[in-house]
Design a protein around this motif. Structure first.
Motif, PDB file in Angstrom:
ATOM      1  N   TYR C 138      49.839  46.179  39.167  1.00  0.00           N
ATOM      2  CA  TYR C 138      48.679  46.063  39.199  1.00  0.00           C
ATOM      3  C   TYR C 138      48.876  44.613  39.202  1.00  0.00           C
ATOM      4  O   TYR C 138      47.893  43.945  39.646  1.00  0.00           O
ATOM      5  CB  TYR C 138      48.464  46.805  38.093  1.00  0.00           C
ATOM      6  CG  TYR C 138      46.873  45.912  37.310  1.00  0.00           C
ATOM      7  CD1 TYR C 138      45.979  45.717  36.653  1.00  0.00           C
ATOM      8  CD2 TYR C 138      45.065  46.092  38.737  1.00  0.00           C
ATOM      9  CE1 TYR C 138      44.817  45.122  36.093  1.00  0.00           C
ATOM     10  CE2 TYR C 138      44.213  45.330  38.700  1.00  0.00           C
ATOM     11  CZ  TYR C 138      44.100  45.335  37.408  1.00  0.00           C
ATOM     12  OH  TYR C 138      42.360  45.100  36.993  1.00  0.00           O
ATOM     13  N   LEU C 139      49.589  44.047  38.642  1.00  0.00           N
ATOM     14  CA  LEU C 139      49.613  42.290  38.605  1.00  0.00           C
ATOM     15  C   LEU C 139      50.321  42.137  39.897  1.00  0.00           C
ATOM     16  O   LEU C 139      49.926  40.982  40.505  1.00  0.00           O
ATOM     17  CB  LEU C 139      50.811  42.152  37.498  1.00  0.00           C
ATOM     18  CG  LEU C 139      49.944  42.282  36.759  1.00  0.00           C
ATOM     19  CD1 LEU C 139      50.627  42.569  34.778  1.00  0.00           C
ATOM     20  CD2 LEU C 139      49.339  40.699  35.988  1.00  0.00           C
ATOM     21  N   LEU C 140      51.130  43.030  40.711  1.00  0.00           N
ATOM     22  CA  LEU C 140      51.153  42.540  41.662  1.00  0.00           C
ATOM     23  C   LEU C 140      50.270  42.057  43.167  1.00  0.00           C
ATOM     24  O   LEU C 140      49.904  41.417  43.876  1.00  0.00           O
ATOM     25  CB  LEU C 140      52.952  43.252  42.670  1.00  0.00           C
ATOM     26  CG  LEU C 140      53.266  43.006  43.671  1.00  0.00           C
ATOM     27  CD1 LEU C 140      53.865  41.832  43.298  1.00  0.00           C
ATOM     28  CD2 LEU C 140      53.880  44.008  44.337  1.00  0.00           C
ATOM     29  N   ASP C 141      49.004  43.492  42.662  1.00  0.00           N
ATOM     30  CA  ASP C 141      47.759  43.124  43.531  1.00  0.00           C
ATOM     31  C   ASP C 141      47.159  42.105  42.833  1.00  0.00           C
ATOM     32  O   ASP C 141      46.596  41.568  44.339  1.00  0.00           O
ATOM     33  CB  ASP C 141      46.874  44.589  42.764  1.00  0.00           C
ATOM     34  CG  ASP C 141      47.169  45.490  43.712  1.00  0.00           C
ATOM     35  OD1 ASP C 141      47.212  46.563  43.594  1.00  0.00           O
ATOM     36  OD2 ASP C 141      48.211  45.298  44.356  1.00  0.00           O
ATOM     37  N   LEU C 142      47.184  41.684  41.633  1.00  0.00           N
ATOM     38  CA  LEU C 142      46.503  40.259  41.716  1.00  0.00           C
ATOM     39  C   LEU C 142      47.691  39.287  42.173  1.00  0.00           C
ATOM     40  O   LEU C 142      46.703  37.708  41.390  1.00  0.00           O
ATOM     41  CB  LEU C 142      46.231  40.617  39.573  1.00  0.00           C
ATOM     42  CG  LEU C 142      45.592  41.959  39.068  1.00  0.00           C
ATOM     43  CD1 LEU C 142      45.090  41.283  38.183  1.00  0.00           C
ATOM     44  CD2 LEU C 142      44.131  41.494  40.069  1.00  0.00           C
ATOM     45  N   GLY C 143      48.389  38.902  42.427  1.00  0.00           N
ATOM     46  CA  GLY C 143      49.190  38.024  42.899  1.00  0.00           C
ATOM     47  C   GLY C 143      49.926  37.355  42.272  1.00  0.00           C
ATOM     48  O   GLY C 143      50.730  36.662  42.037  1.00  0.00           O
ATOM     49  N   ILE C 375      39.687  46.248  40.454  1.00  0.00           N
ATOM     50  CA  ILE C 375      38.905  48.014  40.077  1.00  0.00           C
ATOM     51  C   ILE C 375      39.903  48.898  40.902  1.00  0.00           C
ATOM     52  O   ILE C 375      40.744  49.567  39.757  1.00  0.00           O
ATOM     53  CB  ILE C 375      37.613  47.652  40.762  1.00  0.00           C
ATOM     54  CG1 ILE C 375      36.847  47.010  39.647  1.00  0.00           C
ATOM     55  CG2 ILE C 375      37.223  49.249  40.092  1.00  0.00           C
ATOM     56  CD1 ILE C 375      35.292  46.576  40.565  1.00  0.00           C
ATOM     57  N   LEU C 376      40.645  48.668  41.404  1.00  0.00           N
ATOM     58  CA  LEU C 376      41.202  49.661  42.136  1.00  0.00           C
ATOM     59  C   LEU C 376      42.531  50.150  41.400  1.00  0.00           C
ATOM     60  O   LEU C 376      43.460  51.075  40.607  1.00  0.00           O
ATOM     61  CB  LEU C 376      41.632  49.536  43.831  1.00  0.00           C
ATOM     62  CG  LEU C 376      40.645  50.228  44.507  1.00  0.00           C
ATOM     63  CD1 LEU C 376      41.305  49.394  45.913  1.00  0.00           C
ATOM     64  CD2 LEU C 376      40.679  51.984  44.738  1.00  0.00           C
ATOM     65  N   GLY C 377      43.067  48.762  40.909  1.00  0.00           N
ATOM     66  CA  GLY C 377      44.288  48.859  40.389  1.00  0.00           C
ATOM     67  C   GLY C 377      44.386  49.305  38.751  1.00  0.00           C
ATOM     68  O   GLY C 377      45.323  49.913  38.330  1.00  0.00           O
ATOM     69  N   SER C 378      42.704  48.944  39.013  1.00  0.00           N
ATOM     70  CA  SER C 378      42.529  48.877  37.088  1.00  0.00           C
ATOM     71  C   SER C 378      42.866  50.663  36.765  1.00  0.00           C
ATOM     72  O   SER C 378      42.714  51.589  35.561  1.00  0.00           O
ATOM     73  CB  SER C 378      42.136  48.406  36.753  1.00  0.00           C
ATOM     74  OG  SER C 378      39.928  48.884  36.381  1.00  0.00           O
ATOM     75  N   LEU C 379      42.125  51.689  37.971  1.00  0.00           N
ATOM     76  CA  LEU C 379      41.727  52.757  37.915  1.00  0.00           C
ATOM     77  C   LEU C 379      43.319  53.770  38.166  1.00  0.00           C
ATOM     78  O   LEU C 379      43.495  55.261  37.776  1.00  0.00           O
ATOM     79  CB  LEU C 379      41.430  54.085  38.819  1.00  0.00           C
ATOM     80  CG  LEU C 379      39.663  52.665  38.966  1.00  0.00           C
ATOM     81  CD1 LEU C 379      39.424  54.029  40.437  1.00  0.00           C
ATOM     82  CD2 LEU C 379      38.734  53.341  37.644  1.00  0.00           C
ATOM     83  N   ASP C 380      44.710  53.299  37.568  1.00  0.00           N
ATOM     84  CA  ASP C 380      45.483  53.773  37.870  1.00  0.00           C
ATOM     85  C   ASP C 380      45.379  54.532  39.314  1.00  0.00           C
ATOM     86  O   ASP C 380      45.741  56.249  38.611  1.00  0.00           O
ATOM     87  CB  ASP C 380      46.463  54.371  36.569  1.00  0.00           C
ATOM     88  CG  ASP C 380      48.099  54.366  36.767  1.00  0.00           C
ATOM     89  OD1 ASP C 380      48.402  54.454  35.877  1.00  0.00           O
ATOM     90  OD2 ASP C 380      48.330  54.642  37.813  1.00  0.00           O
TER      91      ASP C 380
END
Lengths: 326, 182, 388
Positions: C138-143, C375-380
């Protein structure tokens, strides 16, 4: 036969030195970035090629140079290849007005700062061309973001730099540096701390470095405006980004951190040390923080940096005028 | 549960053994009552767990599982559709998540859900979307009553014989109990 | 049934054309995925963009569809267990448990107590590993490129622990019908006991450096608000539902195994946004440690496989059973219908990610593209479990 004017010789030598150092800087920075990234992330980084991986950037450069240059279907051939060239070449010019040591300046011009700011604007054009000419939706989105970001962050950058020039009374970087002293309490950062803060944040925005690297956001846009570039096209963008980073840090050093001033060691050494420290900070920031969302990024600029920069400028102008009467 | 489905046309209603089969109530409905039953379940704060189909001798038994966040207890609704014309009204207008479950059931079994807002293949490639992998051959099908739990019958419509046991020797009560597991 | 024909290659494939039919003039249609540097897996989302705003989004599935439910119809029950390790590689033991539990329920097999405790311990360890993977990705997605490295360092320890009893590091097929395959050795128990305090010491560092970081908070707060009503309509469970304030956990609401004997909290959040889901998962990791500690204390000696456990050729008795477990992503359900024959007649795998992803189209409407990623990341999401 006319003698070659000394000025021209001076500039040509300067350009050659700049071109060589930009290449060297690129290599060194790639290694530093990857090593620092590795250690922050609890891993060694490059260590296979050469002692502690020092030859890794060289191998990367050879790989990039050796790659096939191809263009996606439907891309505009002229603009597509113009973009990386346009990103890289002006950067060489940006190094010219930098005062590396006492009297060591490739181009001693009274409009040094203006030259730098004007030519760094060409980077915006290259981003736009790259995204547009790629015939790629991700590229287009990345380019749109990149243009909005670069254009936005130029303004507080300009205003903060102007504040310092007002105090020094000149746009010539050498003059600004001479106005500062040897020790940190004599540097401009003491008199213009807000300008330094604004400048630092704008620097991240201008160079598209994390946490403001949305135009090249990997996880969202594949690679943003340089998605379709591989091989040396990408290599040129890459080099241009690092060179831009160096210019921005060098200008910060000259304006705020006393330039080549410093005890004991010769001027150029101090200059390089200070620039390196700032570069290291930029690298640290990249590997520590997540990305700022695009609208938040622009909000920071328009709602915070710009009013603060304007206020700072007005205050500086006021005090400068006051000092003239005193 | 009986109160919930009151007034609707139902074919079969039984209380089940949750320890044995994981469901507390089950009901067989005709296709016409499905949408209204779903509305009532949503109003009673049930959430949709899944929709699947089982290919039996009598037809496709489409199974809807619902559960509750505050008062847990699985409710199963079943609708039997004939093999020749497997068509059901969609409940995607009520339970939005049903859209995907219905698309998947169409992919696997070929059951059509009329009224599904986006009724294109979900999991199987559109070019081979009519292969229906989970349909069984005639001789491989089994009877629904041999597999599905009969439960403690509360109501059974007289014409509904899907769950009535076969062997006359064991039928002492109308729609009587049959042990669920062998 | 109609045959779907793809004619115009420049206009995109079937799904893009279908999506583009109702697109407004001037809006950009973009495919996020299926190949993507983001670590969601093979997920494709077609979005209609007006500038940076998402007007409509539609997830397209099927890129990882392997038809597990058909495989279940041609394999015996015991042969199908390895499939369960591949359905969701994040929380493979949860899926192991769901299927094995359903078969045990249908056959009326009771699992010995020690085996239940072993299942609890290994499942909770797997949950920690899954949440760590989610967090890093998730954090990778966020940079943020660094947290994933630390998360994987922690995961290495968990995988090393689980390697000994299960023999695998990712796609476990460890549970058997009637118990587990191998007991936890003394070395394994010692390493679990060493892991718990070490991981506890890492969580405050993650909170200080990552969770409390202002940039991250601005990226995930008030993003992707999911109301309770939406959870009901879509069947969202797990941290997605708990992040919206619904106190629903299969371990409490539909208790199974020895969970009723264990004392642990169910973290929920009233925030309803991505931050709420994030907080729930971080708090769950701490609760997992609590559960493991108690289970280690309370675990009795005994068999780990029921006497007379079914052999691989064993046939499931006729009947149906639905068994649900609390997976890292939500409620994992396995519904088996058996006619007493060699293979199970019908196996339905209820994937929590399937229901969680189905609400993405509704939640992402009107958001910015960067927020869609958040959002996609937060849905796991783990796509193999969604596609099965």
């Amino acid at each position: 036969m006319n003698a070659i004017p000394a000025e021209l010789l001076h500039i040509v030598i300067g350009l050659v030195a700049v071109a060589a150092s930009v290449g060297l800087i690129g290599l060194v920075m790639v290694w530093v970035e990857r090593k620092v990234a590795g250690h922050i992330q609890r891993r060694p980084g490059p260590f296979e090629v050469g002692p502690s991986g020092v030859l890794q950037p060289l191998c990367d450069a050879l790989k990039l140079v050796g790659k096939q240059l191809f263009m996606p279907l439907g891309a505009d051939p002229i603009l597509f290849w113009l973009a990386p060239v346009l990103a890289f070449l002006p950067v060489l010019l940006l190094f010219l007005p930098l005062p590396v040591g006492d009297g060591l300046q490739a181009l001693d011009i009274n409009l040094g700062l203006l030259l730098i700011l004007a030519f760094s604007g060409l980077a915006v054009l290259s981003v736009l061309l790259a995204g547009w000419a790629s015939n790629n939706k991700y590229g287009l989105l990345g380019a749109a973001r990149g243009v909005a970001q670069s254009v936005a962050y130029e303004i507080p950058l300009l205003l903060s730099v102007l504040s310092v020039s007002f105090v020094a009374g000149s746009l010539n970087l050498a003059t600004v540096v001479e106005g500062q002293g040897t020790w940190p309490w004599n540097w401009n950062i003491m008199t213009q701390p807000l300008a330094f803060l604004i400048y630092s944040v704008s620097a991240f925005g201008e160079t598209n470095r994390a946490p403001f690297d949305l135009p090249e956001a990997e996880s969202e846009l594949t690679a943003g405006f340089h998605t379709e570039y591989s091989g040396m096209g990408f290599g040129l963008f890459f080099l241009a980004e690092y060179a831009n980073m160096v210019v921005v840090c060098a200008v910060a050093t000259a304006l705020f951190l006393g330039g080549w001033h410093g005890p004991v060691l010769p001027g150029p050494v101090w200059f390089v040390l200070k620039v390196s420290a700032l570069m290291l900070l930029m690298v640290f920031a990249r590997w520590t923080f997540p990305r700022v969302r695009f609208d938040q990024l622009l909000n920071i600029n328009w709602k915070w940096l710009l009013p603060l920069a304007v206020a700072n400028l007005l205050l500086t102008a006021f005090f400068v005028k006051l000092a003239q009467f005193a | 549960m009986e109160a919930l489905l009151k007034g609707l046309d139902i074919l079969y209603l039984a209380k089940c053994d949750a320890a044995k089969t994981g469901q507390t109530w089950q009901a067989f409905l005709p296709a016409g009552s499905l949408v209204r039953a779903a509305e009532r379940l949503l109003k009673a704060d049930y959430f949709i767990e899944d929709i699947c189909a089982v290919d039996c001798v009598e037809g496709f038994v489409v199974v809807y599982h619902f559960d509750h966040f505050e008062a847990p207890g699985r409710v199963t609704l079943r609708v039997v559709v004939p093999h020749a014309a497997p068509q059901l009204p969609s409940i995607a207008g009520i339970f939005s998540g049903a859209e995907w479950h219905e698309r998947e059931t169409r992919d696997f079994h070929g059951v059509l859900f009329t009224g599904n807002p986006n009724f294109i293949p979900l999991l199987i490639d559109p070019e081979m979307a009519d292969c229906f992998p989970l349909r069984k051959e005639e001789k491989a099908r089994a009877k629904a009553k041999a597999m599905l739990e009969a439960g403690e019958v509360i109501f059974c419509a007289p014409a509904f014989t899907l769950m009535t046991p076969d062997a006359p020797a064991e039928a002492n009560e109308p729609g009587g109990d049959q042990p669920a597991t062998a | 049934m109609t045959r779907y024909q793809n004619i115009d290659h420049l206009a995109g494939d079937f799904y893009t054309q279908n999506f583009a039919q109702t697109a407004a003039e001037g809006n950009l249609i973009l495919n996020l995925g299926p190949q993507h540097p983001s670590t969601h897996g093979v997920l494709r989302v077609v979005v209609e963009l007006d500038g940076e705003y998402i007007m409509r989004a539609e997830p397209i599935l099927g890129y990882l569809h392997r038809m597990h439910e058909k495989m279940a119809e041609v394999k015996t029950a015991a042969q199908f267990i390895p499939n369960m390790g591949r359905v969701d590689y994040g929380h493979a033991l949860g899926w192991n448990w769901a299927f094995v539990g359903a078969v045990e329920k249908a056959a009326g097999i009771e699992v010995p107590e020690r085996a239940e405790y072993v299942r609890v311990i290994t499942c909770e360890l797997n949950r920690i590993a899954s949440h760590l993977l989610w967090w890093g990705a998730y954090l990778l997605d966020l940079g943020a490129f660094t947290p994933i490295m630390y998360a994987f360092d922690d995961r290495e320890k968990v995988l090393d622990i689980l390697q000994d009893p299960t023999g695998s590091r990712l796609t476990y097929s460890y549970y058997r019908i009637g118990g587990v395959a191998k007991d936890l050795s003394q070395d394994c128990l010692d390493s679990i006991r060493a892991f718990i305090p070490w991981f506890r010491s890492r969580l405050p560092m993650y909170k200080d450096l990552v969770t409390d970081n202002i940039i991250l908070r601005k990226r995930i707060e008030d993003i992707g608000v999911i109301e309770k009503d939406a959870c009901r309509r879509f069947g969202a469970t797990g941290p997605v539902a708990r992040g919206s304030g619904i106190n629903y956990d299969v371990r409490r609401n539909e208790p199974y195994s020895v969970y009723p004997k264990l004392d642990f909290e169910i973290p929920t959040s009233e925030r309803k946004c991505a931050r709420g889901r994030y907080d729930v998962r971080m708090a769950e990791m701490e609760q997992c440690l609590r559960i493991i500690e108690q289970a280690l204390e309370m675990m009795p000696e005994g068999d780990i496989l029921v006497k007379g456990a079914p052999k691989p050729s064993w046939k499931v008795p006729a009947g149906e059973a639905y068994f649900a477990v609390e997976g890292a992503r939500g409620k994992i359900g396995a519904y088996v219908v058996s006619d007493g024959g060699k293979n199970i007649y019908r196996t339905k795998l209820r994937a929590p990610g399937f229901c969680n992803l189905s609400l993405f189209a509704e939640v992402s409407r009107g958001t910015i593209l960067a927020d869609a990623v958040a959002i996609l990341g937060s849905l796991d999401l783990i796509i193999p479990e969604i596609d099965r």
